[in-house]
Design a protein around this motif. Structure first.
Motif, short mmCIF file in Angstrom:
data_model
loop_
_atom_site.label_atom_id
_atom_site.label_comp_id
_atom_site.label_asym_id
_atom_site.label_seq_id
_atom_site.Cartn_x
_atom_site.Cartn_y
_atom_site.Cartn_z
N ILE A 34 -16.41 -56.50 -15.08
CA ILE A 34 -16.74 -55.07 -15.11
C ILE A 34 -16.24 -54.48 -16.43
N SER A 35 -17.13 -53.82 -17.14
CA SER A 35 -16.75 -53.23 -18.43
C SER A 35 -15.92 -51.97 -18.21
N PRO A 36 -15.09 -51.61 -19.19
CA PRO A 36 -14.32 -50.36 -19.09
C PRO A 36 -15.23 -49.14 -18.91
N LYS A 37 -16.38 -49.15 -19.55
CA LYS A 37 -17.34 -48.05 -19.41
C LYS A 37 -17.79 -47.91 -17.96
N ASP A 38 -18.08 -49.03 -17.31
CA ASP A 38 -18.52 -49.00 -15.92
C ASP A 38 -17.38 -48.57 -14.99
N LYS A 39 -16.15 -48.97 -15.30
CA LYS A 39 -15.00 -48.54 -14.50
C LYS A 39 -14.84 -47.03 -14.57
N VAL A 40 -14.96 -46.48 -15.78
CA VAL A 40 -14.84 -45.02 -15.95
C VAL A 40 -15.90 -44.32 -15.11
N GLU A 41 -17.13 -44.80 -15.20
CA GLU A 41 -18.21 -44.15 -14.44
C GLU A 41 -17.99 -44.27 -12.94
N CYS A 42 -17.55 -45.41 -12.48
CA CYS A 42 -17.31 -45.61 -11.05
C CYS A 42 -16.22 -44.68 -10.53
N ILE A 43 -15.10 -44.62 -11.24
CA ILE A 43 -14.00 -43.74 -10.83
C ILE A 43 -14.45 -42.29 -10.87
N TYR A 44 -15.14 -41.90 -11.93
CA TYR A 44 -15.65 -40.54 -12.06
C TYR A 44 -16.54 -40.19 -10.86
N ARG A 45 -17.50 -41.05 -10.55
CA ARG A 45 -18.44 -40.76 -9.46
C ARG A 45 -17.74 -40.72 -8.10
N LEU A 46 -16.74 -41.57 -7.90
CA LEU A 46 -15.98 -41.54 -6.64
C LEU A 46 -15.23 -40.22 -6.51
N LEU A 47 -14.59 -39.78 -7.58
CA LEU A 47 -13.84 -38.52 -7.52
C LEU A 47 -14.78 -37.33 -7.32
N SER A 57 -22.87 -31.57 -15.58
CA SER A 57 -24.31 -31.37 -15.47
C SER A 57 -25.00 -32.67 -15.91
N LYS A 58 -26.19 -32.91 -15.39
CA LYS A 58 -26.89 -34.18 -15.63
C LYS A 58 -27.06 -34.49 -17.11
N ASP A 59 -27.28 -33.46 -17.93
CA ASP A 59 -27.49 -33.70 -19.36
C ASP A 59 -26.20 -34.01 -20.11
N LYS A 60 -25.06 -33.83 -19.46
CA LYS A 60 -23.77 -34.09 -20.12
C LYS A 60 -23.05 -35.30 -19.52
N GLU A 61 -23.70 -36.02 -18.61
CA GLU A 61 -23.09 -37.20 -18.01
C GLU A 61 -23.15 -38.37 -18.98
N ASP A 62 -22.12 -38.50 -19.78
CA ASP A 62 -22.01 -39.64 -20.69
C ASP A 62 -20.55 -40.08 -20.71
N GLY A 63 -20.30 -41.20 -21.35
CA GLY A 63 -18.96 -41.79 -21.37
C GLY A 63 -17.86 -40.86 -21.84
N PRO A 64 -18.02 -40.23 -23.01
CA PRO A 64 -16.94 -39.36 -23.49
C PRO A 64 -16.65 -38.18 -22.56
N ASN A 65 -17.69 -37.59 -21.98
CA ASN A 65 -17.47 -36.45 -21.08
C ASN A 65 -16.83 -36.89 -19.76
N MET A 66 -17.22 -38.06 -19.26
CA MET A 66 -16.60 -38.58 -18.04
C MET A 66 -15.13 -38.89 -18.29
N LYS A 67 -14.83 -39.48 -19.43
CA LYS A 67 -13.44 -39.76 -19.78
C LYS A 67 -12.64 -38.46 -19.86
N HIS A 68 -13.23 -37.45 -20.47
CA HIS A 68 -12.56 -36.16 -20.59
C HIS A 68 -12.27 -35.57 -19.22
N LYS A 69 -13.22 -35.68 -18.29
CA LYS A 69 -13.02 -35.18 -16.93
C LYS A 69 -11.85 -35.92 -16.25
N LEU A 70 -11.78 -37.22 -16.47
CA LEU A 70 -10.68 -38.00 -15.88
C LEU A 70 -9.34 -37.60 -16.48
#
Length: 86
Positions: A34-47, A57-70
């Motif tokens: 599992i890549s770190p990118k996929d881990k970030v997305e999985c944890i983000y979506r679970l939370l 928002s759907k247009d801002k769902e990308d790696g950097p924004n998900m990391k920032h949310k975490l």
């Protein structure tokens, strides 16, 4: 999106806590493939699913924004005088 000087350490902590949270929720451990990118997305979506963080928002769902949310999520969980918040 302004980056703080301890964001890398906060993200690492958020991922550790997030993986532990996922395991308590019944998810299996993240395997070696599992890549770190996929881990970030999985944890983000679970939370988001558990209403612990607000979804991007759907247009801002990308790696950097998900990391920032975490990073924001873990920052709010730590005590005010924690060394990573200074």
């Amino acid at each position: 999106m302004k980056s703080g000087k301890h964001d890398a350490q906060l993200l690492k902590l958020a991922m550790e806590i997030g993986v532990g949270y996922a395991k308590k929720r019944g998810f299996s451990d993240f395997g070696q493939g599992i890549s770190p990118k996929d881990k970030v997305e999985c944890i983000y979506r679970l939370l988001v699913k558990d209403n612990l963080i607000q979804a991007l928002s759907k247009d801002k769902e990308d790696g950097p924004n998900m990391k920032h949310k975490l990073v924001l999520w873990i920052s709010r969980q730590l005590p005010e005088n924690h060394e990573l918040l200074n």
